[in-house]
Design an enzyme around this catalytic site. Structure first.
Site, PDB file in Angstrom:
ATOM      1  N   GLU A   1      21.062 -29.268  51.424  1.00  0.00           N
ATOM      2  CA  GLU A   1      22.099 -29.731  50.283  1.00  0.00           C
ATOM      3  C   GLU A   1      21.426 -30.391  49.270  1.00  0.00           C
ATOM      4  OE1 GLU A   1      24.907 -31.987  52.572  1.00  0.00           O
ATOM      5  OE2 GLU A   1      25.515 -30.112  53.686  1.00  0.00           O
TER       6      GLU A   1
ATOM      7  N   GLU B   1      25.549 -25.335  59.484  1.00  0.00           N
ATOM      8  CA  GLU B   1      26.274 -26.606  59.848  1.00  0.00           C
ATOM      9  C   GLU B   1      27.594 -26.311  59.875  1.00  0.00           C
ATOM     10  OE1 GLU B   1      25.253 -30.449  58.475  1.00  0.00           O
ATOM     11  OE2 GLU B   1      23.016 -29.702  58.057  1.00  0.00           O
TER      12      GLU B   1
HETATM   13  C1  BG6 Z   1      25.605 -32.567  56.373  1.00  0.00           C
HETATM   14  C2  BG6 Z   1      24.462 -33.049  56.658  1.00  0.00           C
HETATM   15  O1  BG6 Z   1      26.142 -32.601  54.917  1.00  0.00           O
HETATM   16  O2  BG6 Z   1      26.729 -33.365  57.048  1.00  0.00           O
HETATM   17  C3  BG6 Z   1      24.070 -33.717  57.921  1.00  0.00           C
HETATM   18  O3  BG6 Z   1      23.291 -31.976  56.276  1.00  0.00           O
HETATM   19  C4  BG6 Z   1      25.034 -34.654  58.115  1.00  0.00           C
HETATM   20  O4  BG6 Z   1      22.762 -34.486  57.873  1.00  0.00           O
HETATM   21  C5  BG6 Z   1      26.524 -33.679  58.194  1.00  0.00           C
HETATM   22  O5  BG6 Z   1      24.980 -35.144  59.595  1.00  0.00           O
HETATM   23  C6  BG6 Z   1      27.612 -34.533  58.792  1.00  0.00           C
HETATM   24  O6  BG6 Z   1      27.936 -35.725  58.012  1.00  0.00           O
HETATM   25  P1  BG6 Z   1      27.948 -37.175  58.889  1.00  0.00           P
HETATM   26  O7  BG6 Z   1      28.028 -38.111  57.750  1.00  0.00           O
HETATM   27  O8  BG6 Z   1      29.388 -36.874  59.509  1.00  0.00           O
HETATM   28  O9  BG6 Z   1      26.760 -37.182  59.806  1.00  0.00           O
END
Ligand code: BG6
Length: 476
Positions: free
Chosen positions: A175, A373
């Protein structure tokens, strides 16, 4: 086209959110080791030095450093075909500028990868997931200094050599696309990517453009090194992208939505098309940003094209022209979409957005895509029967996988895997909370760091196991 029999089902985790053991194995201090736990409406604080009464969740993580065998066994039980991990740079080069790597760090990641391979789980290794030795920020000024690109490449080559023949899929960055000179950001946003608080960055537009450029060129150079070390290496970069919808069909709003969404793509263009995009250079020129690209860098863009694209997808956002806070994103409290529900943290739940984005990106680049993700951050309650009945998580994941299947089976997008975020509960990146949970596996740990750290299967554990086992064929 159907989902391939070798479709890479699995999950993604990141070192600073799960490992803990921040002073073990010769690890140095990383940027996230200085970020406190936040709460609802209370952002994480970023400290220059650790303070006694503050809690820094990365220090403990979920203790994956000591429990990785137990955790990987649970992933294997779910039938994972792949696990995306990240390497904490500060475990390998504790300061970032040493001549020799830290052997204990190499041994740790070799042990993790070996454990995955024992179960036939494909390791997908991210080289930079918000993890960087703080020394590279304090001494060199982070990515605005070109020397950091050299340190990064040395770190990458060390890892390519150390895991040669074991790891095939590499990710250069997670990202980096959130760094943009046109967009106002919160402190944590620029900090997690580059170790610099937005409010403290001098000459913001110029600096952010240079950081974005240096990271982009570093990715291309790393791709070249990976291919030189082992021609079997496949290298991607992971982008966090939201579809941006216009609030209505007013052409002004449609234009704004396009502009806002397009900002996230210039680095993908640079990494896939063989040159840094001319439109971006022209835009920089108009903004008074000085960026010159020498011949060596031009060659880097030509020779370091990605093999695949990794996509993190959580939510979509809405844009409007007039009255909008300069295109504020719904993800961070901007315009709401009346057609969509949101998570407790205000992130929209938009499965069709995933199909849209897969189509959009595949048609733009024609490269294989992996969802690196996706998931729902939610508060889980342990029921009276001692179990966690997380149907809301199952619903979220099911709806997204159904849209992914449509993208592959109906739209013919080449998507070769789906990795859910945080298959085991871990520390939230934006808030530092443990109570924002994504996992199929519950971890007994609260926001204050209290708990046994015991692992427990949630209902979603069995659901994902079955989904993988059936290659999602029964999902409709
Ligand atoms: C993504 C990141 O943007 O979002 C992760 O790559 C992150 O590292 C994930 O954990 C979810 O975001 P959050 O703030 O809910 O952990």
């Amino acid at each position: 086209m159907k989902l391939d029999d070798n479709f890479l089902w699995g999950g993604s985790i990141a070192a600073h959110q799960c490992e803990g053991a921040f002073q073990e194995g010769g690890k140095g201090i990383g940027i996230m080791d200085l970020v406190t736990v936040g709460a609802y409406g209370k952002p994480r604080e970023i400290h220059q030095h650790m303070q006694e009464n503050s809690r820094y969740p990365s220090h403990q993580g979920i203790d994956f450093y000591h429990r990785f065998k137990e955790d990987i066994a649970l992933f294997a039980e779910m039938g994972f075909k792949a696990l995306r991990i990240s390497i904490d740079w500060s475990r390998i080069y504790p300061m970032g500028d040493e001549a020799e790597p830290n052997q204990e760090g190499l041994d740790f990641y070799t042990a993790v990868v070996d454990e995955l391979l024992t179960y036939g789980i494909e390791p997908i290794v991210t080289l930079y997931h918000f993890e960087m030795p703080i020394h590279l920020v304090t001494k060199y000024g982070s990515w605005k200094n070109r020397k950091v690109v050299d340190f990064y490449l040395k770190f990458c080559e060390t890892m390519f050599q150390a895991l040669k023949g074991k790891v095939k899929y590499w990710v250069t960055f997670n990202e980096m696309n959130h760094i943009d000179p046109q967009t106002e950001a919160s402190d944590i946003f620029t900090y997690i990517i580059a170790g610099l608080k937005y409010s403290e960055i001098e000459d913001k537009k110029q600096t952010l453009a240079v950081i974005g450029y240096n990271m982009t060129v570093a990715s291309c150079l790393a791709v070249e090194v990976a291919h030189q070390v082992d021609p079997n290496n496949l290298v991607g970069c992971v982008f966090g992208i939201e579809p941006v919808y216009p609030v209505d069909c007013n052409p002004e709003n449609v234009l704004r939505a396009f502009q806002q969404m397009d900002r996230d793509f210039y680095q993908i263009d640079a990494m896939c098309n063989g040159e840094f995009p001319k439109y971006k250079l022209q835009e920089y020129q108009v903004m008074g940003i000085d960026l010159t690209i020498d011949e060596a860098d031009q060659a880097a863009f030509r020779n370091g094209k990605l093999d695949f694209i990794g996509m993190n997808y959580y939510a979509s956002s809405v844009a409007e022209y007039e009255g909008a806070e300069d295109g504020a994103s719904a993800l961070f409290g901007g315009l709401q979409n009346p057609f969509l529900k949101t998570s407790k943290w205000g992130w929209t739940i938009d499965p069709i957005g995933l199909r849209y984005l897969l189509n959009y990106t595949y048609r733009k680049y024609g490269l294989p895509i992996i969802i690196t993700e996706n998931g729902l951050g939610a508060v889980d309650e342990i029921g009276q029967d001692g179990q966690i009945h997380d149907d809301y998580r199952i619903d979220y994941l099911k709806d997204h996988i159904i849209e992914l299947k449509k993208a592959v089976e109906i739209d013919q997008v080449d998507c070769f895997g789906y990795l859910s975020w945080g298959p085991i509960d871990l520390v939230s990146a934006t808030t530092g909370q443990m109570s924002k949970r994504y996992g199929f596996i519950h971890v007994d740990l609260d926001d204050e760091g209290k708990g046994t750290l015991d692992r427990k299967r949630k209902d979603s554990f069995n659901w994902y196991q079955q989904t993988i086992n059936e290659n999602a064929e029964k999902l409709v």
